[in-house]
Design an enzyme around this catalytic site. Structure first.
Site, PDB file in Angstrom:
ATOM      1  N   LYS A 102      -1.279  -9.498   2.490  1.00 16.26           N
ATOM      2  CA  LYS A 102      -0.572  -9.047   3.934  1.00 16.26           C
ATOM      3  C   LYS A 102      -1.511  -7.932   4.701  1.00 16.26           C
ATOM      4  O   LYS A 102      -2.126  -7.296   4.118  1.00 16.26           O
ATOM      5  CB  LYS A 102       0.787  -8.279   3.424  1.00 16.26           C
ATOM      6  CG  LYS A 102       1.513  -7.695   4.722  1.00 16.26           C
ATOM      7  CD  LYS A 102       3.190  -7.363   4.262  1.00 16.26           C
ATOM      8  CE  LYS A 102       3.393  -5.899   3.716  1.00 16.26           C
ATOM      9  NZ  LYS A 102       2.816  -4.908   4.387  1.00 16.26           N
TER      10      LYS A 102
ATOM     11  N   ASP B 245       0.756  -1.271  -0.032  1.00 13.95           N
ATOM     12  CA  ASP B 245      -0.215   0.012  -0.060  1.00 13.95           C
ATOM     13  C   ASP B 245       0.772   1.203  -0.075  1.00 13.95           C
ATOM     14  O   ASP B 245       0.457   2.362  -0.144  1.00 13.95           O
ATOM     15  CB  ASP B 245      -1.094   0.109   1.027  1.00 13.95           C
ATOM     16  CG  ASP B 245      -0.274  -0.060   2.529  1.00 13.95           C
ATOM     17  OD1 ASP B 245       0.970  -0.110   2.346  1.00 13.95           O
ATOM     18  OD2 ASP B 245      -1.126  -0.208   3.534  1.00 13.95           O
ATOM     19  N   SER B 246       2.100   1.057   0.057  1.00 10.61           N
ATOM     20  CA  SER B 246       3.071   2.223  -0.069  1.00 10.61           C
ATOM     21  C   SER B 246       2.872   2.761  -1.629  1.00 10.61           C
ATOM     22  O   SER B 246       3.314   3.682  -1.931  1.00 10.61           O
ATOM     23  CB  SER B 246       4.651   1.807  -0.179  1.00 10.61           C
ATOM     24  OG  SER B 246       4.733   0.491  -0.799  1.00 10.61           O
TER      25      SER B 246
ATOM     26  N   ASP C  85      -1.035  -6.090  -0.052  1.00  7.82           N
ATOM     27  CA  ASP C  85      -1.555  -5.504   1.012  1.00  7.82           C
ATOM     28  C   ASP C  85      -2.860  -5.262   1.242  1.00  7.82           C
ATOM     29  O   ASP C  85      -3.426  -4.755   0.150  1.00  7.82           O
ATOM     30  CB  ASP C  85      -0.821  -4.025   1.283  1.00  7.82           C
ATOM     31  CG  ASP C  85       0.488  -4.001   2.285  1.00  7.82           C
ATOM     32  OD1 ASP C  85       0.467  -4.861   3.115  1.00  7.82           O
ATOM     33  OD2 ASP C  85       1.335  -3.238   1.883  1.00  7.82           O
TER      34      ASP C  85
ATOM     35  N   GLU D  16       9.097  -4.490  10.532  1.00  5.78           N
ATOM     36  CA  GLU D  16       9.500  -3.107   9.777  1.00  5.78           C
ATOM     37  C   GLU D  16      10.304  -2.146  10.833  1.00  5.78           C
ATOM     38  O   GLU D  16       9.246  -2.016  11.973  1.00  5.78           O
ATOM     39  CB  GLU D  16       8.495  -2.452   9.180  1.00  5.78           C
ATOM     40  CG  GLU D  16       8.718  -1.046   8.594  1.00  5.78           C
ATOM     41  CD  GLU D  16       7.674  -0.418   7.749  1.00  5.78           C
ATOM     42  OE1 GLU D  16       6.799  -1.134   7.263  1.00  5.78           O
ATOM     43  OE2 GLU D  16       8.126   0.770   7.250  1.00  5.78           O
TER      44      GLU D  16
ATOM     45  N   GLU E 176      -1.577  -5.697   8.402  1.00  9.05           N
ATOM     46  CA  GLU E 176      -0.830  -4.999   9.405  1.00  9.05           C
ATOM     47  C   GLU E 176      -1.525  -5.156  10.814  1.00  9.05           C
ATOM     48  O   GLU E 176      -2.569  -5.132  11.062  1.00  9.05           O
ATOM     49  CB  GLU E 176      -0.688  -3.434   9.253  1.00  9.05           C
ATOM     50  CG  GLU E 176       0.262  -2.930   8.057  1.00  9.05           C
ATOM     51  CD  GLU E 176       0.438  -1.589   7.771  1.00  9.05           C
ATOM     52  OE1 GLU E 176       0.008  -0.898   8.725  1.00  9.05           O
ATOM     53  OE2 GLU E 176       0.829  -1.280   6.991  1.00  9.05           O
TER      54      GLU E 176
END
Ligand code: KIV
Length: 271
Positions: free
Chosen positions: A120, A51-52, A90, A189, A122
């Site tokens: 993925k 999602d970057s 993401d 991270e 978070e």
């Protein structure tokens, strides 16, 4: 040391075998067909449709604005390019935190509409129910702990996480919970290298680091950072392999010059 260069397709089983055999896992972000094709051809083990993309592709300050539709567009483009790499996508902010049914619906859209291989997510304990529900539907899940950019407004800073004992203990516990819930790997991270080492040694599944030191099972970087397209982003953990910002700028200036000078196209470059 054995390597898995000859493997035709990377799967979660191969990734586990890499950890078991002590072979480090290579991972990079990708958001489009052309770059994914190069990374796949280079032998990259995992492509992360991160999602970057919100930052590096769309220019947002945080990852929060990107939508599920946006992620699906990027992921489908990446998947069309790959032959060997494993693709993980993401789940963007707001598509899984509400409840586990919503999380599953989001994961299913990604799998159906992109043909990616996993998602993925978070977070740790807070999102465990969603992780279990997605895995129970047959979708592999990669966890993401430490600095989780979707929570930037809670953290208030992109500084190193888990330097305090209580946060370090929670992170260790979250990693075990994610493993026990069935995650096939976890991204760590921006945490101290010693903590990342402890996590990698205390779980069976592969741990992929970004700013988490060398004692983990693999490394991931954002492609724009690794290739030097982001010229102003210089965290300590980043190793740049190219200075593409300057290279592309120079090439662009040469092209502008040739057009203005009526040098391009020449007689051999026309029909
Ligand atoms: O979105 C992303 O690029 C990521 C990496 C930083 C791991 O999650």
């Amino acid at each position: 040391m054995s390597t898995h260069k000859e493997v035709k397709r990377i799967t979660t089983h191969i990734l586990q075998k890499m950890k078991d055999d002590g072979e480090k896992i290579s991972m990079i972000t990708a958001y489009d067909y052309s770059m994914a094709r190069i990374f796949d051809d280079a032998g990259m083990d995992i492509l992360l449709v991160g999602d970057s993309a919100a930052n590096v592709m769309a220019g947002y300050e945080t990852t929060l604005p990107i939508t599920l539709d946006n992620m699906i567009y990027h992921a489908a483009s990446v998947v069309r390019a790959i032959k060997r790499s494993f693709v993980t996508v993401d789940l963007p902010f707001g598509t899984y935190q509400g409840n586990s049914k919503e999380a599953l619906a989001s994961a299913i859209r990604i799998m159906k509409e992109t043909s990616a291989h996993s998602v993925k997510i978070e977070g740790g304990e807070e999102i465990l129910e969603s992780v279990k529900r997605i895995i129970s539907a047959g979708v592999p899940v990669m966890g993401h702990l430490g600095l989780t950019p979707q929570s930037i407004n809670k953290f208030g800073t992109y500084a190193v996480r888990a330097t305090e004992e209580s946060e370090a203990q929670k992170l260790l516990n979250d990693a075990r919970l994610l493993q026990d819930a069935g995650c096939f790997a976890i991204v760590l991270e921006k945490i101290p290298a010693s903590l990342a080492k402890q996590v990698a040694e205390s779980v069976r599944i592969p741990i992929i680091g970004i700013g988490a030191g060398k004692h983990v099972d693999g490394q991931v970087l954002v492609m724009h950072d690794m290739l030097g397209i982001n010229k102003d982003f210089k965290p300590r953990f980043l190793r740049r392999y190219l200075n593409l910002y300057e290279e592309i700028k120079k090439a662009s200036q040469a092209y502008i010059h040739d057009v203005k000078a009526k040098d391009f196209p020449n007689d051999n470059e026309q029909y």
